[in-house]
Design a protein around this motif. Structure first.
Motif, PDB file in Angstrom:
ATOM      1  N   ALA A 147       4.766  -7.415   1.503  1.00  0.00           N
ATOM      2  CA  ALA A 147       3.978  -8.165   2.484  1.00  0.00           C
ATOM      3  C   ALA A 147       3.009  -7.269   3.260  1.00  0.00           C
ATOM      4  O   ALA A 147       2.130  -7.784   3.958  1.00  0.00           O
ATOM      5  CB  ALA A 147       4.908  -8.867   3.470  1.00  0.00           C
ATOM      6  N   ILE A 148       3.151  -5.954   3.136  1.00  0.00           N
ATOM      7  CA  ILE A 148       2.244  -5.048   3.855  1.00  0.00           C
ATOM      8  C   ILE A 148       0.879  -5.050   3.188  1.00  0.00           C
ATOM      9  O   ILE A 148       0.741  -4.650   2.026  1.00  0.00           O
ATOM     10  CB  ILE A 148       2.816  -3.612   3.882  1.00  0.00           C
ATOM     11  N   PRO A 149      -0.169  -5.509   3.864  1.00  0.00           N
ATOM     12  CA  PRO A 149      -1.501  -5.557   3.247  1.00  0.00           C
ATOM     13  C   PRO A 149      -2.076  -4.155   3.021  1.00  0.00           C
ATOM     14  O   PRO A 149      -1.669  -3.185   3.680  1.00  0.00           O
ATOM     15  CB  PRO A 149      -2.336  -6.332   4.269  1.00  0.00           C
ATOM     16  N   GLU A 150      -3.007  -4.050   2.127  1.00  0.00           N
ATOM     17  CA  GLU A 150      -3.561  -2.751   1.753  1.00  0.00           C
ATOM     18  C   GLU A 150      -4.267  -2.062   2.917  1.00  0.00           C
ATOM     19  O   GLU A 150      -4.233  -0.836   3.051  1.00  0.00           O
ATOM     20  CB  GLU A 150      -4.527  -2.931   0.582  1.00  0.00           C
ATOM     21  N   TRP A 151      -4.899  -2.837   3.795  1.00  0.00           N
ATOM     22  CA  TRP A 151      -5.640  -2.236   4.900  1.00  0.00           C
ATOM     23  C   TRP A 151      -4.740  -1.534   5.914  1.00  0.00           C
ATOM     24  O   TRP A 151      -5.191  -0.723   6.720  1.00  0.00           O
ATOM     25  CB  TRP A 151      -6.495  -3.292   5.614  1.00  0.00           C
ATOM     26  N   MET A 152      -3.453  -1.848   5.846  1.00  0.00           N
ATOM     27  CA  MET A 152      -2.513  -1.175   6.739  1.00  0.00           C
ATOM     28  C   MET A 152      -2.069   0.184   6.209  1.00  0.00           C
ATOM     29  O   MET A 152      -1.363   0.917   6.905  1.00  0.00           O
ATOM     30  CB  MET A 152      -1.267  -2.044   6.955  1.00  0.00           C
ATOM     31  N   GLY A 153      -2.489   0.529   4.996  1.00  0.00           N
ATOM     32  CA  GLY A 153      -2.069   1.787   4.390  1.00  0.00           C
ATOM     33  C   GLY A 153      -2.250   3.000   5.278  1.00  0.00           C
ATOM     34  O   GLY A 153      -1.305   3.785   5.471  1.00  0.00           O
ATOM     35  N   PRO A 154      -3.416   3.214   5.857  1.00  0.00           N
ATOM     36  CA  PRO A 154      -3.608   4.394   6.715  1.00  0.00           C
ATOM     37  C   PRO A 154      -2.733   4.378   7.971  1.00  0.00           C
ATOM     38  O   PRO A 154      -2.564   5.413   8.618  1.00  0.00           O
ATOM     39  CB  PRO A 154      -5.096   4.316   7.094  1.00  0.00           C
ATOM     40  N   HIS A 155      -2.209   3.220   8.327  1.00  0.00           N
ATOM     41  CA  HIS A 155      -1.397   3.093   9.548  1.00  0.00           C
ATOM     42  C   HIS A 155       0.087   2.938   9.219  1.00  0.00           C
ATOM     43  O   HIS A 155       0.855   2.415  10.031  1.00  0.00           O
ATOM     44  CB  HIS A 155      -1.857   1.885  10.360  1.00  0.00           C
ATOM     45  N   LEU A 156       0.503   3.418   8.062  1.00  0.00           N
ATOM     46  CA  LEU A 156       1.883   3.201   7.631  1.00  0.00           C
ATOM     47  C   LEU A 156       2.909   3.871   8.541  1.00  0.00           C
ATOM     48  O   LEU A 156       4.064   3.436   8.605  1.00  0.00           O
ATOM     49  CB  LEU A 156       2.071   3.676   6.190  1.00  0.00           C
ATOM     50  N   ALA A 157       2.520   4.927   9.232  1.00  0.00           N
ATOM     51  CA  ALA A 157       3.471   5.552  10.155  1.00  0.00           C
ATOM     52  C   ALA A 157       3.813   4.589  11.294  1.00  0.00           C
ATOM     53  O   ALA A 157       4.992   4.410  11.649  1.00  0.00           O
ATOM     54  CB  ALA A 157       2.887   6.847  10.713  1.00  0.00           C
ATOM     55  N   ILE A 158       2.778   3.949  11.853  1.00  0.00           N
ATOM     56  CA  ILE A 158       3.011   2.961  12.906  1.00  0.00           C
ATOM     57  C   ILE A 158       3.758   1.762  12.344  1.00  0.00           C
ATOM     58  O   ILE A 158       4.680   1.228  12.985  1.00  0.00           O
ATOM     59  CB  ILE A 158       1.682   2.521  13.545  1.00  0.00           C
ATOM     60  N   VAL A 159       3.354   1.334  11.151  1.00  0.00           N
ATOM     61  CA  VAL A 159       4.014   0.201  10.506  1.00  0.00           C
ATOM     62  C   VAL A 159       5.499   0.494  10.318  1.00  0.00           C
ATOM     63  O   VAL A 159       6.356  -0.361  10.564  1.00  0.00           O
ATOM     64  CB  VAL A 159       3.348  -0.128   9.153  1.00  0.00           C
TER      65      VAL A 159
END
Length: 512
Positions: free
Chosen positions: A395-407
């Protein structure tokens, strides 16, 4: 289908216990069985449940003998000096008591074991809360918040799991998180201060004074009456003189507007309304008064003051061996209990009485542990845990990739609540770390983010020690969750923000 079933089971379970439709014990047994049958796993449910019970059996044994051990220590009066010292320091101020509860929990939490922390802290503080009529939900909330922040210690479990799963040094995860942990500590103390102020406003401040000689007592009462005459009557509005205590005082007339509460050991609590959140409370109940609000720390019949240093040495040795992992925890507590009851109560009848006296505390906790074994066994055996993990990852969208630490930090809050630490750290965190590596986010940074949700994790129905806390504090599991959840989430968010500000968790990675 399995994903929907898994989420439905967790949601129904939480709804039933938080709305008090079912007690946690019943819900832990029936809800997973019903959903397991619905999912078509009926033939395999037996082995699944047995596997879950076996998995939690050592925890159940440990908690049973730990409760018995600390019960004997309480009966023998080991914690009486601590309670008296704390009472002397806080001077009957509920706000100071709540903050002191948080501070004591943090100190005890340094051993890294949640069950031990709960047993020691609740044993020391519960008499004070009962004595002053303070909310036990407040006590349980503050203890769990403090324990959740300190649960990220390297020897606490989650940090070690994250390091093992990611193949990084545990120090690379924990040491940079110390500033965030300090921020979490400050937040917990602030929350304790706020909750304590509410309790102070509700109850007022109570000062403890020992009962004096008859002459000194008469002079003191005369002075109080004289002082009370100078205070406008309206300042005492809302107070009521209990009839049964007044009659038992054999003609003693309290200061105008004063309220009395009984206490069988003859202590007197005195406070004075000095403002909107401070009230006067006179306490003076002689030993002959029955049905008093008995607030004595221990029972003189079971207290063993001459053995206090022996009991202290035994408890200290137990804590040292627990930290050094000399023997498995269940075995340590079994041996310690046998030694403690034999030393303090050598008579067989006394031993039977002490065991029977604490059976009521043991049964609810241990039964919940084994019921949780059924929940865990079915959740893991049907692969519902894997389905929940996979659904979030996809469910994690691709645009969240750079923010995966926060995610990862944000996901750790619900994930460590709905699934076990093992499932999260060994099943989900490595996948997140692998995806984050593409953006230059290191495994250590993902590991730091993954421990953010620990204050919320301790509220999970999958955490065995939580049942110990609510059992000893004598509060309902659902009530505790409702009261504590938002505060626990706020503690996790404070730690996440602090980690971002300190730069130990990157706000954004860069694709390599």
């Amino acid at each position: 289908m399995l994903t929907v079933l898994a989420y439905s089971m967790v949601v129904v379970f939480m709804f039933l216990i938080m709305t008090k439709r079912l007690p946690a014990l019943v819900a832990l047994i029936l809800v997973p069985i019903i959903f397991g049958v619905i999912g078509g796993f009926a033939p395999e449910l037996g082995p699944m449940m047995l596997a879950g019970i076996k998995q939690l059996a050592p925890t159940g044994v440990m908690l049973m003998f730990a409760i018995l051990y600390f019960g004997v220590m309480i009966d023998a009066g080991l914690f009486d000096p601590v309670v008296k010292l704390i009472l002397k320091l806080v001077k009957g101020d509920p706000m100071k008591i709540v903050v002191g509860t948080a501070a004591l929990t943090m100190i005890v939490s340094l051993d890294g074991d949640g069950a031990t922390t709960y047993m020691i802290t609740v044993s020391a503080m519960l008499p004070l809360y009962q004595r002053l009529g303070m909310s036990r939900l407040v006590m349980a909330c503050v203890i769990m918040l403090a324990g959740g922040v300190f649960n990220i210690l390297p020897w606490g479990g989650p940090t070690a799991r994250a390091a093992s799963a990611l193949g990084v040094d545990v120090g690379h995860i924990f040491v940079p998180m110390i500033p965030a942990m300090i921020a979490g500590v400050c937040w917990v103390l602030f929350v304790a201060y706020m909750l304590g102020r509410k309790e102070r406003k509700r109850l007022g401040v109570v000062e403890l004074q020992p009962l004096q000689s008859k002459a000194a007592k008469a002079a003191k009462l005369a002075q109080e009456e004289q002082d009370a005459a100078l205070v406008p009557q309206k300042a005492y509005a809302g107070f009521e003189q209990p009839r049964q205590v007044n009659a038992a005082m054999s003609g003693y007339t309290p200061a105008a507007g004063a309220t009395q509460f009984g206490h069988s050991d003859g202590a007197r609590f005195v406070g004075r309304r000095a403002g909107a959140d401070r009230k006067v409370v006179h306490l003076n109940c002689p030993p002959e008064v029955e049905n008093c609000d008995d607030i004595k720390v221990g029972d003189p019949k079971t207290a063993r003051p001459k053995l206090i240093w022996v009991n202290f040495g035994l408890t200290l040795a137990l804590m040292v061996m627990l930290v050094l992992a000399v023997l498995p925890l269940p075995v340590l507590f079994m041996i310690a209990f046998a030694i403690a009851i034999m030393i303090n109560y050598p008579n067989m009848e006394e031993q039977k009485e002490r065991i029977a006296a604490h059976a009521g505390n043991v049964l609810p906790v241990v039964s919940l542990i084994f019921a949780a074994g059924i929940f865990v066994g079915i959740l893991q055996g049907t692969k519902m845990v894997d389905a929940i993990a996979a659904s979030v990852i996809y469910a994690i969208p691709e645009w969240m990739g750079p923010h995966l630490a926060i995610v990862t930090g944000l996901l750790s809050i619900p994930f460590t609540f709905f699934i076990s630490n093992d499932a999260f750290y060994f099943g989900i965190v490595p996948i997140l770390a692998k995806a984050a590596a593409v953006y230059g986010i290191t495994g250590a940074e993902i590991g730091r983010a993954s421990i953010i949700g620990q204050p919320v994790h301790l509220l999970s129905p999958l955490v065995a020690s939580t049942y110990l806390l609510v059992g000893m504090a004598k509060v309902e599991f659902g009530d505790h969750q409702r009261y504590t959840l938002l505060w626990a989430i706020s503690a996790s968010l404070v730690m996440l923000v602090a980690a971002l500000v300190c730069g130990v968790i990157p706000f954004m990675g860069v694709a390599s």
